[in-house]
Each structure stands twice: as structure tokens, then as C-alpha cells.
Scaffold this motif. Structure first.
Motif, PDB file in Angstrom:
ATOM      1  N   ARG A   1       0.848  -1.171   0.000  1.00 52.90           N
ATOM      2  CA  ARG A   1       0.000   0.000   0.000  1.00 52.90           C
ATOM      3  C   ARG A   1       0.897   1.237   0.000  1.00 52.90           C
TER       4      ARG A   1
ATOM      5  N   LEU B   1      -5.218  14.391  -0.592  1.00 57.46           N
ATOM      6  CA  LEU B   1      -5.570  13.102  -1.187  1.00 57.46           C
ATOM      7  C   LEU B   1      -5.702  12.014  -0.132  1.00 57.46           C
ATOM      8  N   ASP B   2      -4.824  12.084   0.890  1.00 55.57           N
ATOM      9  CA  ASP B   2      -4.840  11.094   1.957  1.00 55.57           C
ATOM     10  C   ASP B   2      -4.244  11.740   3.211  1.00 55.57           C
TER      11      ASP B   2
ATOM     12  N   ASP C   1      -3.287  10.606   5.846  1.00 58.57           N
ATOM     13  CA  ASP C   1      -2.240   9.838   6.534  1.00 58.57           C
ATOM     14  C   ASP C   1      -0.908   9.832   5.784  1.00 58.57           C
ATOM     15  N   PHE C   2      -0.883  10.487   4.635  1.00 63.63           N
ATOM     16  CA  PHE C   2       0.338  10.493   3.820  1.00 63.63           C
ATOM     17  C   PHE C   2       1.518  11.058   4.622  1.00 63.63           C
TER      18      PHE C   2
ATOM     19  N   PHE D   1      -1.676   7.592  -6.258  1.00 67.03           N
ATOM     20  CA  PHE D   1      -2.539   7.663  -5.091  1.00 67.03           C
ATOM     21  C   PHE D   1      -3.990   7.488  -5.464  1.00 67.03           C
ATOM     22  N   SER D   2      -4.367   8.267  -6.481  1.00 69.06           N
ATOM     23  CA  SER D   2      -5.772   8.214  -6.895  1.00 69.06           C
ATOM     24  C   SER D   2      -6.119   6.803  -7.336  1.00 69.06           C
TER      25      SER D   2
ATOM     26  N   GLN E   1      -4.870   4.054  -6.353  1.00 68.07           N
ATOM     27  CA  GLN E   1      -4.991   3.193  -5.169  1.00 68.07           C
ATOM     28  C   GLN E   1      -6.323   3.427  -4.460  1.00 68.07           C
ATOM     29  N   THR E   2      -6.666   4.711  -4.315  1.00 72.47           N
ATOM     30  CA  THR E   2      -7.911   5.036  -3.625  1.00 72.47           C
ATOM     31  C   THR E   2      -9.098   4.459  -4.395  1.00 72.47           C
ATOM     32  N   GLU E   3      -9.069   4.625  -5.737  1.00 76.68           N
ATOM     33  CA  GLU E   3     -10.168   4.107  -6.559  1.00 76.68           C
ATOM     34  C   GLU E   3     -10.282   2.594  -6.423  1.00 76.68           C
TER      35      GLU E   3
ATOM     36  N   ALA F   1      -9.498   0.801  -3.989  1.00 74.22           N
ATOM     37  CA  ALA F   1      -9.986   0.418  -2.661  1.00 74.22           C
ATOM     38  C   ALA F   1     -11.500   0.607  -2.536  1.00 74.22           C
ATOM     39  N   LEU F   2     -12.061   1.460  -3.416  1.00 71.19           N
ATOM     40  CA  LEU F   2     -13.503   1.750  -3.291  1.00 71.19           C
ATOM     41  C   LEU F   2     -14.372   0.612  -3.822  1.00 71.19           C
TER      42      LEU F   2
END
Ligand code: C2E
Ligand code: CA
Ligand code: CA
Length: 548
Positions: free
Chosen positions: A317, A371-372, A374-375, A540-541, A543-545, A547-548
């Protein structure tokens, strides 16, 4: 046989160790009694048939060369085989024309030869390591310069932290480290290269046929070889090496100029954080006001920028990145930090550029955090920047200006920076920590032999140096000592609640091992090269996508 009688006379036997008579084909017709004893032949036993059979094979070509013109007489030094041993002799030959035979008079010079070579060896070699010494280096370099004037580079190596080993563990340990260093360096020589010890912990490598940039490339192996721990029981010692390179004839036309300039470059390596390679031309730049102006102008005109290398956890991740500085100058082209940081350092501009980088990164971090939240962004801090008077104020100022969460900022400082820092800088570190900023020890394992600072100072992670990860190779555990070492570093770090980041991960095997060993984060070409902020944001994007 009158001649023969005369030749074996007691007088001659006293001066000559052997007298032989051979025919035109060098078949042996006669050997003096003294000669038979000298050849370790019992009287009456079978004699060698042909003289060439008792000449050392390596000396035959030279002897044949002498015989080409069938000279009446000749003399040379060569080795004679005496049963299982060999022996240096001085050979003098006379022609007995009417018999078409030769008389060979032999004097054993092995004693003299070994004394001579032992003396020469002692004069030109370092007693401790057996390497060529300063005198031998000078002779070799001058010979090269006079004979072919072909390009070569001179690298001056000075161990980092050697004094520590000597002071803490004693001189016997220090000597052991030097001997081991000599061994490691000798293994890295290419044909035509030379390694010498100048004295103390200074070594010189002469790299045949290489211009300085090629030498720099080759010398990375030296950094790697020296990064391996020195087994100086009861503790392993970790040393680095600061290297300066000068090129013939570009940076000097004679021995002393080349050595002086390599030395200047080496000091530059020491000053900009140790354990690195500096080329002389770069180090010299401090005199070059134009370069200083170019750096100033470069900062103003946006020639400096950052790239971001993604960092992943062991579930692959994307969790953060390390910022890495780049400079693209119209005249000088694109440069990596190893090329321009030394110039920036000697120009005294590193604190200025460092401050710029920190501001730039914190602004960028703000975007990443959108974007995150926690970055985590890691920013490298140079020794001069860390040691500057108001470092903590600078950092806090930028945090206030950008409004970022300080706990998302990691400042990377090298082990040696920390060890060489003053009490007041360590207090600045503590102050920043109390404000939430995290610190990571960069190039871990290359700088110092004591780890007590890890428990004394509020550090949150270590970055295992690329050299260790690279050295790990592809051999399977458990016999691989580099893997054992990495495993030990991870255990040690975890035992005092530090996270471990491995950098320079290039292969799946390295990744799998690090994962099994409990490493927390990885960074390296396997997972992503340094890239633009936009490219990282895209990852990042994605990864986020996903995860959705
Ligand atoms: P570092 O902090 O140890 O940075 C890691 C270096 O390893 C980077 O080189 C990176 O590009 C390289 N690297 C990352 N993954 C791999 C891999 O898988 N294989 C290999 N072979 N290399 C990998 P880079 O960007 O050339 O930076 C070199 C050094 O310059 C850095 O070493 C750091 O000490 C210094 N540096 C870079 N940016 C800054 C900065 O903004 N400020 C300061 N003070 N120093 C910086
Ligand atoms: Ca770093
Ligand atoms: Ca590093």
C-alpha cells in the motif's frame, strides 16, 4: 675432454655452481661434479638430457629470443628447475666453435635474488597490509605518466570513523580493520588498477583508463564493500569511506598535483556528510563565483525541483514518499544530488537551498494530504542545514506557514550528521519532536559503531542503507551474512520501538526477504522510481479508486 677436465677444476667449482657442456641442440654432454651435486643429482645417476628441460617454462621464451641470432656468447638471469624446486641463476655461455658446442657457466643467485626482492618489497610495500606504499604509488604513477600519457583517475580514500575504532577498541582492532580494508579493496581492482596505502587510514586507488565520472561509477563498489560490518569482536564496527577523485591529465599533470586535488575532493566528501565520492572539478567549484551565481539564479528561476519516490508498506500500500532534489541547468544539464550538492555545500548555499526545499516540500505535502490525510513525506536534511543555528525555528516556521500536520513530516538525517552534531542541535531535534515532527536515521549502518544515540534521542525510524539491501544478493538465507545483518538491524530497531524503512529495493527476492524479516516500509526501483508530484498523485488516486 681436456676442456671438461679444466672446467671441473676445484678453482672453477668454487666460483661456479655448475658448468655444463651442450651441443647445438642443447643436449647435455657434460655436467661438472659440483653441478651434479647442485642439481641434487647423486653421482652416477641419470643426468637431464636437454638443457631446455631444466629451464623454467616461463623463462624459455626469453632465452629462445636471445638465441635467435646464435651469439658466440651471452649472459642472462633465469630460473633452473631442480627437482621440485626452482632456483635463480646467472647463466653465461661461451661457444666452443670447432666442436660446435657451448659451455654454460652457472652461478646460483637465488639468495641474492630473494634478498634483493625482499629489500625492494620492503621499500615499496606497507608492512601492515602488504599493499604498495606511497613510494611505490609515486613510481607507478610517474611510470604511467611518462610512458603512455593515457587517461587514469586517482581516488583518495579516507575511512570514516576509523579513529573511533582505534580509540574504543585499541590499535590491534584498528590494524585488523586496515588489513580487512586492504583485502576488500584489492578484490575490486580491475586489470591495470593499483591500490596503495599512504599511511594511517588513507588509501589510494589508481583506476586505469578511466575518466573521473567512470571512476566514480566504479567506486560505488568501494562504498558497498566498505559498508559491510568489520568483524572486530566483541562488537562489529561499521565504517564508511570518504573518497575524492582527480583525473590525469585534466586535474593534474604530475603525482603531487593529482594527489593534492584528490585530497581536496576527499575533504569535500567529509564535509558534505562523509561516506561519498566527490570529483575534483566539483569540489573546486567553491572558487567559481559563476557557479554560485548559477545556483542562486537556478533557485530563483525554478531550475531546482523535487521528485518523490513512493514508499510502500508490506501489503504494498502506498503510504508516503521521500523527496529527492533535482537541478536542471541550461548550461550544465540535468544533475543528480551527488553532482550538485557538493558544489552547493562548498558555496555555502546548502542551508539556503535546504530551507527552500523544506518549504517546497511542505507545500507539496499539503496537496498530498488532501488526497490522503495519513500520507507521510520524508525530506532529507543536510549536515550543514541540521547544524545551522536556527534549524528548529526554520522548520516550525514552514509548518506554521503551510498549516500541515507536523506528524506527517519526517526529516531524514544521516547517522554521521547526528553523531557529529552539537548538544544544542540535539536539543533542537528534541524540540521539533515535541512539536510532532518525526526523525529518521538515513543511511543507517554506514556511519558509526555506537547505537546508544538511538535510545537517547527521539528518533522514530531507521532507513537501512541501499548498500546493505544491494549486498544481500540473491543467495538464499540462512548462510547469507548480509541477510543476517539486515535481520539483526530490524530486530534491534523493533526492540527499541523504531520503524524500519529499507531503501534501494530492486528485486522481488529482496522484497520477500524484507517482508519476512519484519521490515515496515520499502522504497526502491522495484516499486517506483523517483517521480513528479503529479505522477505520484496519480498513483494515489489509482490506489484510492481500487480500494472503493
Ligand atoms: P538518499 O537519501 O539515500 O536517497 C536515496 C537515493 O537512492 C536517491 O538517489 C534515490 O534515487 C536512490 N534510489 C532509490 N531507490 C533506488 C533503487 O532501487 N536502486 C538504486 N540504485 N537507487 C535507488 P538520489 O536522488 O540521487 O539522491 C542521492 C542523495 O542525495 C540522497 O541519498 C540524499 O543524501 C541526497 N539528497 C537528495 N535530495 C536531497 C535534498 O533535498 N536535500 C538534501 N540535503 N540531500 C538530498
Ligand atoms: Ca534519504
Ligand atoms: Ca539513504
Amino acid at each position: 675432454m681436456r676442456g671438461a677436465t679444466r672446467m671441473s677444476s676445484p678453482t672453477l667449482d668454487r666460483v661456479l655452481d655448475a658448468v655444463l657442456r651442450v651441443d647445438a641442440r642443447f643436449d647435455i654432454r657434460f655436467i661438472s661434479e659440483q653441478g651434479q651435486r647442485w642439481l641434487n643429482r647423486a653421482p652416477g645417476s641419470e643426468l637431464p638430457k636437454n638443457f631446455m628441460d631444466i629451464v623454467h617454462p616461463d623463462d624459455l621464451p626469453a632465452l629462445r629470443q636471445i638465441l635467435v641470432g646464435t651469439p658466440d656468447s651471452f649472459a642472462c638471469d633465469l630460473r633452473i628447475l631442480k627437482g621440485t624446486t626452482e632456483c635463480w641463476v646467472h647463466l653465461r655461455s661461451y661457444c666452443l666453435t670447432e666442436a660446435r658446442e657451448l659451455v654454460l657457466c652457472i652461478v646460483d643467485i637465488s639468495q641474492w635474488k630473494t634478498e634483493d626482492s625482499a629489500l625492494r618489497h620492503a621499500a615499496e610495500h606497507d608492512e601492515l597490509t602488504g599493499l604498495p606504499n606511497r613510494a611505490a604509488l609515486k613510481r607507478a604513477m610517474e611510470q604511467r605518466i611518462q610512458s603512455n600519457r593515457k587517461v587514469f583517475s586517482v581516488a583518495l580514500l579516507d575511512l570514516d570513523g576509523f579513529k573511533n575504532v582505534n580509540d574504543r577498541y585499541g590499535h590491534a582492532m584498528g590494524d585488523a580493520v586496515l588489513v580487512e580494508t586492504a583485502k576488500r579493496l584489492s578484490k575490486l581492482l580491475a586489470p591495470g588498477d593499483l591500490i596503495a596505502r599512504l599511511g594511517g587510514d588513507e588509501f589510494v586507488l589508481l583506476l586505469e583508463g578511466k575518466q573521473a565520472p567512470a571512476a566514480q561509477q566504479a567506486l560505488k563498489n568501494v562504498l558497498r564493500a566498505m559498508a559491510r560490518p568489520f568483524n572486530t569482536a566483541p562488537h562489529n564496527a561499521y565504517l564508511g569511506v570518504s573518497i575524492g577523485v582527480a583525473e590525469f591529465p585534466l586535474h593534474g599533470e604530475d603525482y603531487s598535483m593529482l594527489l593534492k586535488n584528490a585530497d581536496t575532493a576527499m575533504y569535500q566528501s567529509k564535509n558534505s556528510g562523509k561516506n561519498r565520492i566527490t570529483l575534483f572539478a566539483r569540489a573546486q567549484a567553491h572558487a567559481d563565483l559563476a557557479t554560485q551565481a548559477a545556483i542562486h539564479k537556478g533557485i530563483q528561476e525554478g531550475e531546482f525541483f523535487m521528485e518523490y519516490q513512493p514508499q510502500y508498506d508490506m501489503q504494498r500500500r502506498l503510504v508516503g514518499a521521500e523527496s529527492l532534489m533535482r537541478w536542471t541547468n541550461t548550461a550544465l544539464g540535468r544533475m543528480v544530488p551527488e553532482q550538485f550538492i557538493p558544489i552547493v555545500e562548498v558555496a555555502g548555499l546548502m542551508p539556503f537551498l535546504g530551507k527552500w526545499a523544506l518549504r517546497y516540500c511542505c507545500h507539496q505535502l499539503k496537496n498530498f494530504l488532501a488526497l490522503d490525510p495519513d500520507f507521510v513525506l520524508s525530506v532529507n536534511v543536510s549536515p550543514t542545514q541540521f547544524n545551522s543555528a536556527n534549524f528548529d525555528d526554520q522548520v516550525l516556521e514552514v509548518i506554521a506557514e503551510t498549516g500541515i500536520n507536523p506528524s506527517r513530516l519526517v526529516l531524514e538525517i544521516t547517522e554521521s550528521t547526528l553523531m557529529n552534531s552539537q548538544k544544542k542541535n540535539q536539543l533542537a531535534l528534541i524540540r521539533l519532536y515535541e512539536q510532532g515532527v518525526r526523525f529518521s536515521i538515513d543511511d543507517f549502518g554506514t556511519g558509526f559503531s555506537s547505537l546508544s544515540y538511538l535510545t537517547r534521542l527521539p528518533v522514530s525510524s531507521i532507513k537501512i542503507d541501499r548498500a546493505f539491501v544491494c549486498a544481500m544478493g540473491e543467495q538464499p538465507a540462512p548462510n547469507n551474512s548480509d541477510r543476517k545483518l539486515i535481520g539483526a538491524m530490524i530486530k534491534l530497531a523493533h526492540s527499541i520501538d523504531l520503524w524500519v524503512v529499507a531503501e534501494g529495493v530492486e528485486t522481488q527476492t529482496q522484497y520477500d526477504f524484507l517482508k519476512a524479516a519484519g521490515c515496515n516500509l520499502v522504497q526502491g526501483y522495484l516499486l517506483g522510481r523517483p517521480m513528479s508530484a503529479e505522477a505520484l498523485a496519480l498513483r494515489f488516486s489509482a490506489q484510492t479508486e481500487a480500494a472503493l
